[in-house]
Design a protein around this motif. Structure first.
Motif, PDB file in Angstrom:
ATOM      1  N   SER A  35      49.324  69.992  73.755  1.00  0.00           N
ATOM      2  CA  SER A  35      47.800  69.418  73.762  1.00  0.00           C
ATOM      3  C   SER A  35      47.600  68.296  74.455  1.00  0.00           C
ATOM      4  CB  SER A  35      47.309  69.339  72.226  1.00  0.00           C
ATOM      5  OG  SER A  35      48.019  68.091  71.288  1.00  0.00           O
TER       6      SER A  35
ATOM      7  N   SER B  13      50.331  68.178  80.604  1.00  0.00           N
ATOM      8  CA  SER B  13      49.699  69.185  81.813  1.00  0.00           C
ATOM      9  C   SER B  13      50.475  70.443  81.569  1.00  0.00           C
ATOM     10  CB  SER B  13      50.087  68.672  83.150  1.00  0.00           C
ATOM     11  OG  SER B  13      51.426  68.663  83.367  1.00  0.00           O
TER      12      SER B  13
ATOM     13  N   LYS C   5      45.796  76.823  80.878  1.00  0.00           N
ATOM     14  CA  LYS C   5      45.985  76.294  79.295  1.00  0.00           C
ATOM     15  C   LYS C   5      44.621  75.507  79.037  1.00  0.00           C
ATOM     16  CE  LYS C   5      47.837  72.540  78.253  1.00  0.00           C
ATOM     17  NZ  LYS C   5      48.895  71.496  77.953  1.00  0.00           N
ATOM     18  N   GLY C   6      44.659  75.164  77.639  1.00  0.00           N
ATOM     19  CA  GLY C   6      43.451  74.416  77.231  1.00  0.00           C
ATOM     20  C   GLY C   6      43.382  72.914  77.798  1.00  0.00           C
ATOM     21  N   CYS C   7      42.193  72.316  77.445  1.00  0.00           N
ATOM     22  CA  CYS C   7      42.099  70.974  77.859  1.00  0.00           C
ATOM     23  C   CYS C   7      42.955  70.170  77.528  1.00  0.00           C
ATOM     24  CB  CYS C   7      40.650  70.486  77.227  1.00  0.00           C
ATOM     25  SG  CYS C   7      39.446  71.317  77.907  1.00  0.00           S
ATOM     26  N   TYR C   8      43.390  68.902  78.615  1.00  0.00           N
ATOM     27  CA  TYR C   8      44.196  67.704  78.161  1.00  0.00           C
ATOM     28  C   TYR C   8      43.841  66.711  79.165  1.00  0.00           C
ATOM     29  CZ  TYR C   8      46.051  69.646  82.533  1.00  0.00           C
ATOM     30  OH  TYR C   8      46.079  70.272  83.890  1.00  0.00           O
ATOM     31  N   ARG C   9      44.199  65.571  78.718  1.00  0.00           N
ATOM     32  CA  ARG C   9      43.742  64.437  79.516  1.00  0.00           C
ATOM     33  C   ARG C   9      43.822  64.616  81.001  1.00  0.00           C
ATOM     34  NH1 ARG C   9      45.594  58.214  78.653  1.00  0.00           N
ATOM     35  NH2 ARG C   9      47.295  58.779  79.638  1.00  0.00           N
TER      36      ARG C   9
ATOM     37  N   GLN D 143      42.696  66.970  82.882  1.00  0.00           N
ATOM     38  CA  GLN D 143      42.502  68.353  83.251  1.00  0.00           C
ATOM     39  C   GLN D 143      41.259  68.677  84.153  1.00  0.00           C
ATOM     40  OE1 GLN D 143      40.251  70.627  81.727  1.00  0.00           O
ATOM     41  NE2 GLN D 143      40.930  72.483  82.929  1.00  0.00           N
ATOM     42  N   GLU D 144      40.175  67.793  83.711  1.00  0.00           N
ATOM     43  CA  GLU D 144      38.960  67.970  84.660  1.00  0.00           C
ATOM     44  C   GLU D 144      39.266  67.883  86.164  1.00  0.00           C
ATOM     45  OE1 GLU D 144      34.284  66.797  84.963  1.00  0.00           O
ATOM     46  OE2 GLU D 144      35.659  65.782  83.259  1.00  0.00           O
TER      47      GLU D 144
ATOM     48  N   ALA E 278      41.473  70.399  87.764  1.00  0.00           N
ATOM     49  CA  ALA E 278      40.708  71.612  88.099  1.00  0.00           C
ATOM     50  C   ALA E 278      39.315  71.532  89.193  1.00  0.00           C
ATOM     51  CB  ALA E 278      39.970  72.156  86.857  1.00  0.00           C
TER      52      ALA E 278
END
Length: 366
Positions: A59, A62, A245-249, A251-252, A255
């Motif tokens: 969580s 990366s 995968k889901g969000c993590y610090r 991640q934005e 992407a």
């Protein structure tokens, strides 16, 4: 911890790290064919235990590690909110413990950050100063000996298999080559409590290990990471980032750059003119004519290619440019192999809307 390799004849060490054992080029060949090992005193070990160790680590980093099974390996990055690389670690699960192997200077800061992020998660983080790291190629006789010596707290030995031989699930490769040089880089690192059972094996130094890593285009936290680094620049999306995968610090940013933009810098391998017998150091400036094009991150004398280096270059540096490296007051000519191309990123197929001024007029309904 005692290291029996440090007392061997011909061994040269710097701050406890064996640099070579008398003949770095010969050591490379032995390491490359799997007959020699490296005592990685420039690497350190963190153990994570507890029922939530994998889901919790998944969580906040990366990589997708929540479903790692005993004996499986991967690697991860810790990014800041702007997507810049703060920490990096190799990861192997043994069924009871999640082992992280990090560059020595990063181990304590990484463990501190993980501890701060634990909150109520059932996970215990410990920097294991009582353990060694041993590096070896998986294609030779020394590998089996190293596996036998590895710590085993669960169902599998604590041996990390470097995933750099291919693109991991959820990853992405920017390098546009028919055959990636990392495909033959069958590197492994084992967590070992006692080096004595391995003391009779041929030993290679850090210089040999670095030369093989550079030739494989493999990034490393201690060398390729600075305060501006994002994973795209060194093609680290191949193995250290899971894009689905889901969000993590951070991640934005990962992407956005991957889907809509381009990394501002790019990693390249340089083949250096060896006529002056000068090997550049990390931080030396790379020039395109009189314009600064970037900096050296790693360099080595390879047993086949001669003097080589990895360099972070600006995206605007032409791929065909004849570069020079300024080191010790002299300029060394360099030709580049493109690892991350200038047009890396912008992978999303974004539909383009017709401009309003070009739309055909439609009569209003009666």
């Amino acid at each position: 911890m005692t290291n029996p390799f440090l007392t061997r004849d011909g061994v040269v060490a710097d701050d406890g790290v064996i640099q070579h054992a008398g003949n770095p080029v010969r050591e490379q060949r032995s390491l490359d064919n799997g007959s020699a090992i490296v005592s990685r005193d420039d690497r350190a070990v963190i153990s994570i235990t507890g029922e939530e160790r994998r889901s919790w680590l998944d969580s906040i980093t990366s990589q997708a590690v929540a479903r790692l099974r005993a004996g499986e390996s991967t690697e991860l990055l810790v990014l800041d909110p702007q997507g810049r690389v703060e920490h990096a670690a190799a990861v192997v699960e043994d069924g009871t413990t999640l082992w992280l192997i990090a560059d020595a200077a990063d181990a304590a800061p990484l463990a501190k950050w993980l501890t701060m992020m634990r909150f109520r998660a059932q996970a215990e983080i410990v920097v294991r100063d009582d353990l060694h790291v041993v590096g070896v190629m998986r294609n030779g006789s020394a590998y089996e000996r190293v596996v036998e010596a590895a710590v085993r707290e669960g169902d599998a030995p604590a041996v990390w298999h470097d995933p750099w031989t291919g693109v991991t699930p959820g990853g992405w490769q920017y390098a546009s080559v028919a055959e990636h040089p990392g495909s033959d880089y069958a590197w492994a690192e084992a967590v070992v409590a006692d080096l004595a059972p391995l003391a009779d094996l041929p030993v290679a130094g850090a210089l040999a290990a670095e030369a093989l890593r550079i030739a494989a285009w493999r990034p490393r936290w201690a060398n390729e990471v600075d305060e501006r680094s994002i994973p795209h620049e060194s093609d680290w999306l191949r193995t250290a980032v899971h894009l689905d995968k889901g969000c993590y610090r951070g991640q934005e940013t990962v992407a956005k750059v991957h889907n809509l933009g381009h990394p501002p810098r790019r990693l390249a391998m340089l083949h250096l003119d060896g006529s002056d017998s000068v090997l550049p150091a990390r931080g030396d400036t790379v020039f395109d004519g009189e314009r600064e094009a970037g900096q050296i991150t790693s360099s080595a004398l390879h047993h086949e290619f001669g003097p080589i280096a990895l360099a972070i270059l600006t995206r605007r540096t032409p791929g065909e440019a004849a570069l020079e490296v300024e080191t010790e007051g002299t300029r060394v000519a360099a030709s580049q192999e493109i690892i991350v191309p200038a047009d890396a990123g912008r992978t999303a197929e974004v539909p383009r809307l017709t401009r309003l001024s070009r739309r055909k007029a439609v009569d209003p309904p009666q």
